[in-house]
Write a protein that holds these residues in place. Structure first.
Motif, PDB file in Angstrom:
ATOM      1  N   ASN A  90      -0.101   5.580  -0.009  1.00 55.15           N
ATOM      2  CA  ASN A  90      -0.992   6.735  -0.102  1.00 55.15           C
ATOM      3  C   ASN A  90      -0.152   7.996  -0.125  1.00 55.15           C
ATOM      4  O   ASN A  90       0.920   8.048   0.478  1.00 55.15           O
ATOM      5  N   GLU A 107      -8.689   8.288  -4.208  1.00 57.06           N
ATOM      6  CA  GLU A 107      -8.236   7.760  -2.929  1.00 57.06           C
ATOM      7  C   GLU A 107      -6.793   8.160  -2.630  1.00 57.06           C
ATOM      8  O   GLU A 107      -6.253   7.733  -1.609  1.00 57.06           O
ATOM      9  N   THR A 108      -6.202   8.938  -3.498  1.00 60.71           N
ATOM     10  CA  THR A 108      -4.783   9.348  -3.388  1.00 60.71           C
ATOM     11  C   THR A 108      -3.917   8.139  -3.032  1.00 60.71           C
ATOM     12  O   THR A 108      -3.161   8.150  -2.051  1.00 60.71           O
ATOM     13  N   SER A 109      -4.053   7.115  -3.849  1.00 60.07           N
ATOM     14  CA  SER A 109      -3.290   5.887  -3.599  1.00 60.07           C
ATOM     15  C   SER A 109      -2.569   5.436  -4.856  1.00 60.07           C
ATOM     16  O   SER A 109      -2.946   5.795  -5.987  1.00 60.07           O
ATOM     17  N   LYS A 124       0.806  -1.211   0.000  1.00 64.46           N
ATOM     18  CA  LYS A 124       0.000   0.000   0.000  1.00 64.46           C
ATOM     19  C   LYS A 124       0.847   1.273   0.000  1.00 64.46           C
ATOM     20  O   LYS A 124       1.913   1.342   0.621  1.00 64.46           O
TER      21      LYS A 124
END
Lengths: 113, 108
Positions: free
Chosen positions: B24, B67-69, B22
């Protein structure tokens, strides 16, 4: 992509002394970047070096402690001055290699005793 | 301010399992996102950049602006994928901001 030769690969230095790290790139680049990676931490940008002008330092880094030279478009040095054990880190140089992205040197592992 | 967050320090999976690392980010403009990998005793090297939309070594990453991911995914992990993975953002002035990294350990 550009190839960077960085040296020394590692050194053990006495506190109070200085170490100069060199980076040679196999092609001409406008900007060279110097990063520090402290033990267990991520990479933090120290400064950006342009040929023919003073380096631009990030917050928390000053020229007196980390003087940088950029005499031409393929070479740069970073000096870690008046070292203390807190300066023990890996130091890396980087360039933007056209569309390939950013390329990094192999790093200099510095231990200050 | 530019910031990259990698919430997992360590991700341990078995060979053949799916992997998702993950990432972000926080940036007010249009960022350029990268994934870098560092194998044991090797230099940091570029794995992916979002504008190229490539799949490298079976890894993909999609930029999700809502989702700024920019999560890194691979459907079937291999032992040779074991390494340190860094997500990075370039928001301008050509400098990179790195996340704290995720160590991926793939067990047989």
């Amino acid at each position: 992509s550009a190839v960077i030769s960085q040296k020394p690969s590692r050194d053990i230095c006495q506190r109070g002394t200085s170490l100069t790290i060199q980076c040679q790139v196999d092609s001409q680049v406008t900007m060279m970047f110097w990063y520090r990676q402290q033990p267990g931490q991520s990479l933090t940008l120290i400064a950006t070096a342009n040929q023919g002008s003073e380096a631009t330092y990030e917050s928390g880094f000053v020229i007196d402690k980390f003087p940088i030279s950029r005499p031409n478009l393929t070479f740069s040095t970073l000096t870690v001055s008046n070292m203390s054990p807190e300066d023990s880190s890996i130091y890396l140089c980087s360039v933007e290699a056209s569309s390939y992205g950013y390329t990094f040197g192999s790093g200099t592992r510095l231990t200050v005793v | 301010a530019q910031r990259v967050t990698q919430p997992e320090k360590l991700l341990s999976v078995f060979k053949g399992a799916p992997v998702e690392l993950k990432c972000n980010y926080s940036y007010s403009g249009s960022p350029e996102l990268f994934w870098y990998v560092q194998y044991s005793r090797q230099r940091l090297q570029l794995l992916l950049r979002h504008i190229s939309r490539e799949s490298i070594k079976g890894f993909t990453a999609d930029l999700n602006k809502g989702e700024t991911s920019f999560h890194l995914k691979k459907p079937f992990a291999q032992e040779e994928d074991s390494a340190m993975y860094y997500c990075a953002l370039s928001g301008g002035f050509q400098k990179l901001v790195f996340g704290t990294g995720t160590r991926l350990l793939v067990s047989p």
